[in-house]
Design a protein around this motif. Structure first.
Motif, PDB file in Angstrom:
ATOM      1  N   ALA A 286       0.814  -1.219   0.000  1.00 28.34           N
ATOM      2  CA  ALA A 286       0.000   0.000   0.000  1.00 28.34           C
ATOM      3  C   ALA A 286       0.847   1.268   0.000  1.00 28.34           C
ATOM      4  N   SER A 287       2.138   1.147   0.324  1.00 35.60           N
ATOM      5  CA  SER A 287       3.006   2.333   0.324  1.00 35.60           C
ATOM      6  C   SER A 287       3.115   2.955  -1.065  1.00 35.60           C
ATOM      7  N   GLU A 288       2.852   2.163  -2.132  1.00 35.11           N
ATOM      8  CA  GLU A 288       2.862   2.723  -3.486  1.00 35.11           C
ATOM      9  C   GLU A 288       1.779   3.777  -3.662  1.00 35.11           C
ATOM     10  N   ARG A 289       0.689   3.627  -2.927  1.00 29.60           N
ATOM     11  CA  ARG A 289      -0.420   4.579  -3.037  1.00 29.60           C
ATOM     12  C   ARG A 289      -0.435   5.566  -1.879  1.00 29.60           C
ATOM     13  N   ALA A 290      -0.005   5.110  -0.708  1.00 28.92           N
ATOM     14  CA  ALA A 290      -0.185   5.899   0.509  1.00 28.92           C
ATOM     15  C   ALA A 290       0.941   6.889   0.774  1.00 28.92           C
ATOM     16  N   CYS A 291       2.170   6.546   0.394  1.00 29.91           N
ATOM     17  CA  CYS A 291       3.345   7.267   0.870  1.00 29.91           C
ATOM     18  C   CYS A 291       4.045   8.052  -0.233  1.00 29.91           C
ATOM     19  N   VAL A 292       4.807   9.043   0.165  1.00 23.73           N
ATOM     20  CA  VAL A 292       5.602   9.810  -0.777  1.00 23.73           C
ATOM     21  C   VAL A 292       6.559   8.880  -1.521  1.00 23.73           C
ATOM     22  N   THR A 293       7.169   7.940  -0.797  1.00 20.33           N
ATOM     23  CA  THR A 293       8.125   7.002  -1.376  1.00 20.33           C
ATOM     24  C   THR A 293       7.640   5.582  -1.118  1.00 20.33           C
ATOM     25  N   PHE A 296       9.365  -0.030  -2.495  1.00 21.22           N
ATOM     26  CA  PHE A 296      10.242  -0.555  -3.549  1.00 21.22           C
ATOM     27  C   PHE A 296      11.276   0.487  -3.970  1.00 21.22           C
ATOM     28  N   GLU A 297      10.862   1.726  -4.114  1.00 14.69           N
ATOM     29  CA  GLU A 297      11.841   2.783  -4.380  1.00 14.69           C
ATOM     30  C   GLU A 297      12.781   2.943  -3.191  1.00 14.69           C
ATOM     31  N   GLN A 298      12.240   2.842  -1.984  1.00 15.38           N
ATOM     32  CA  GLN A 298      13.087   2.975  -0.791  1.00 15.38           C
ATOM     33  C   GLN A 298      14.119   1.858  -0.729  1.00 15.38           C
ATOM     34  N   HIS A 299      13.725   0.664  -1.143  1.00 15.83           N
ATOM     35  CA  HIS A 299      14.647  -0.463  -1.195  1.00 15.83           C
ATOM     36  C   HIS A 299      15.835  -0.132  -2.098  1.00 15.83           C
ATOM     37  N   VAL A 300      15.535   0.396  -3.272  1.00 19.17           N
ATOM     38  CA  VAL A 300      16.593   0.764  -4.218  1.00 19.17           C
ATOM     39  C   VAL A 300      17.475   1.858  -3.625  1.00 19.17           C
ATOM     40  N   ARG A 301      16.858   2.866  -3.051  1.00 22.35           N
ATOM     41  CA  ARG A 301      17.633   3.962  -2.450  1.00 22.35           C
ATOM     42  C   ARG A 301      18.559   3.435  -1.355  1.00 22.35           C
ATOM     43  N   ALA A 302      18.035   2.548  -0.504  1.00 17.89           N
ATOM     44  CA  ALA A 302      18.819   2.069   0.642  1.00 17.89           C
ATOM     45  C   ALA A 302      20.010   1.241   0.195  1.00 17.89           C
ATOM     46  N   ILE A 303      19.804   0.274  -0.716  1.00 16.59           N
ATOM     47  CA  ILE A 303      20.916  -0.593  -1.102  1.00 16.59           C
ATOM     48  C   ILE A 303      21.941   0.143  -1.960  1.00 16.59           C
ATOM     49  N   CYS A 304      21.505   1.222  -2.638  1.00 14.67           N
ATOM     50  CA  CYS A 304      22.427   2.003  -3.474  1.00 14.67           C
ATOM     51  C   CYS A 304      23.033   3.184  -2.714  1.00 14.67           C
ATOM     52  N   VAL A 314       0.600  10.314   2.332  1.00 12.27           N
ATOM     53  CA  VAL A 314      -0.078  11.306   1.493  1.00 12.27           C
ATOM     54  C   VAL A 314      -1.586  11.122   1.595  1.00 12.27           C
ATOM     55  N   THR A 315      -2.017   9.858   1.561  1.00  8.25           N
ATOM     56  CA  THR A 315      -3.431   9.520   1.689  1.00  8.25           C
ATOM     57  C   THR A 315      -3.543   8.116   2.235  1.00  8.25           C
ATOM     58  N   PRO A 316      -4.534   7.809   3.047  1.00  6.53           N
ATOM     59  CA  PRO A 316      -4.704   6.425   3.496  1.00  6.53           C
ATOM     60  C   PRO A 316      -4.894   5.486   2.304  1.00  6.53           C
ATOM     61  N   ALA A 317      -4.322   4.292   2.386  1.00  2.04           N
ATOM     62  CA  ALA A 317      -4.445   3.310   1.306  1.00  2.04           C
ATOM     63  C   ALA A 317      -4.438   1.914   1.898  1.00  2.04           C
ATOM     64  N   ALA A 318      -5.125   1.019   1.194  1.00  2.00           N
ATOM     65  CA  ALA A 318      -5.222  -0.374   1.635  1.00  2.00           C
ATOM     66  C   ALA A 318      -4.967  -1.298   0.457  1.00  2.00           C
ATOM     67  N   ILE A 319      -4.552  -2.529   0.771  1.00  2.00           N
ATOM     68  CA  ILE A 319      -4.419  -3.557  -0.254  1.00  2.00           C
ATOM     69  C   ILE A 319      -5.161  -4.807   0.196  1.00  2.00           C
TER      70      ILE A 319
END
Length: 392
Positions: A286-293, A296-304, A314-319
């Motif tokens: 749900a972070s793809e819809r709910a959060c600024v990041t 999956f993008e955070q994963h890339v940022r962290a390992i790189c 940004v908005t509540p989201a559910a999966i």
């Protein structure tokens, strides 16, 4: 020690595992300009269709793992079952994040529980067992109502059994639990009087930047995640405590990458760490819809070793997960899910993993929904799930 340097777009990321988590990580990485190579035993794994190269090999194939490392600037993982020698082989050619030492602890539930207790993190009562007699004694010691889990392998309810939930513990239950462990080492956990289940995703970069997402509320059915929502409707104090626990675990491990910390909230208001997953996690789709990041993008940022992204909501989201049952009729024949009906619900999106063969309990995809509140997001995504399965 040579200090870590940012691995910039244009570089190649290697991933142990080409399942849905590897697929979605690859999609985020490609959007940022990275090349992707995955290693997976399945030639038709979900990530194959979105990556530059797929190495078909098992988790214990150290030669293939070395090739993965040789062709990558950094290697990560989306599944815990990677053999130690494969991790070491890849590490000979590229940094592997998270690393093998941390993975070895998390791969073994007994080691994981012991590590958490040793470092002062809150866990429920448990006993490690290696025989049927030890399991029988552990259940007696812990008061009867227990979950029994294999030390290694097993997820989504596999490698697990429970005893004492229908009344007095029976010998058949004891033997059934031992069989569910594969007659091997395991851990017996005293059942917690649950109020709810939450998880916290935390990211940590090689140079020590840490960011934890707000907690997600999770609902399981048959020991498989059914739906999850961000943010969890819990108090600000509990949000802060849960994030603090996750951040301290990440720092203690010297995490490089992502770590999902699954927690129980007991009826008396205590937080207890249940399990750790050193990778993206179903509860944070749900972070793809709910959060600024997104996770999956955070994963890339962290390992790189890039600056970590903003984790604010940004908005509540559910999966809601789409299991193979959505594709399987009552008579066992295959049917076409009504995704057109599901997508008629406001705020709903469809995410399929391109798995070729549906079967019961298999995660084939998920639906996501946004809403003005967490409750509205859950209501929408569950309505869409019902429509997709034709049950409305």
């Amino acid at each position: 020690m040579i200090p870590a340097r940012p691995i910039l777009p244009g570089a190649t990321i290697g991933i142990f595992g080409g399942g849905q988590l590897g697929r979605m990580t690859a999609m985020a990485a490609r959007g940022m300009g990275y090349r992707i190579v995955v290693l997976d035993p399945d030639a038709a794994c979900p990530a194959r269709f979105v990556v530059d190269e797929c190495i078909e090999a098992g988790w214990n194939d150290s030669v293939a793992a070395a090739n993965l490392g040789r062709g990558s600037d950094v290697v990560t993982l989306e599944i815990e079952q990677i053999a130690e020698r494969s991790m070491q082989a890849a590490e000979s050619f590229a940094p592997v994040r998270p690393g093998g030492a941390m993975l070895a602890i998390i791969q073994d539930r007994v080691e994981q529980k012991n590590w958490l207790r040793k470092h002062g993190f809150p866990v429920g009562d448990y006993v490690a067992v290696r025989s049927l007699e030890e399991l029988r004694d552990a259940v007696r010691q812990l008061g009867g109502r227990c979950f029994c889990k294999s030390a290694t392998g097993g997820y989504d309810g596999r490698g697990q059994g429970k005893v004492g939930f229908a009344g007095a513990v029976t010998e058949d239950e004891i033997r059934g639990a031992w069989e569910s462990l594969g007659q091997g080492p395991g851990v017996v956990e005293k059942a917690v009087e649950l109020e709810r289940e939450i998880s916290v995703m935390v990211a940590r970069s090689p140079h020590g930047e840490v960011k934890a997402y707000p907690a997600a509320l999770n609902h399981h059915e048959n020991q498989i995640l059914a739906w999850s929502v961000l943010p969890a409707p819990i108090s600000a104090e509990m949000q802060a405590e849960a994030k603090k626990i996750a951040e301290e675990i990440a720092d203690t491990f010297q995490l490089e990458g992502l770590l999902a910390v699954e927690m129980f909230v007991s009826k008396d208001g205590k937080l207890l760490v249940n399990e750790l997953a050193p990778r993206p996690h179903n509860s944070y789709h749900a972070s793809e819809r709910a959060c600024v990041t997104s996770q999956f993008e955070q994963h890339v940022r962290a390992i790189c070793d890039l600056p970590l992204g903003d984790v604010d909501i940004v908005t509540p989201a559910a999966i809601a997960n789409l299991l193979g049952e959505v594709w399987i009729a009552e008579d066992g024949s295959l049917r076409e899910p009504r995704f057109d009906a599901a997508l008629s619900v406001p705020g709903v999106r469809l995410h399929l993993y391109e798995k070729l063969k549906p079967r019961k309990g298999r995660k084939m995809g998920h639906l996501s929904a946004v809403g003005a509140t967490a409750e509205e997001a859950v209501e929408r995504v569950l309505q869409a799930q019902r429509l997709a399965s034709g049950s409305v």
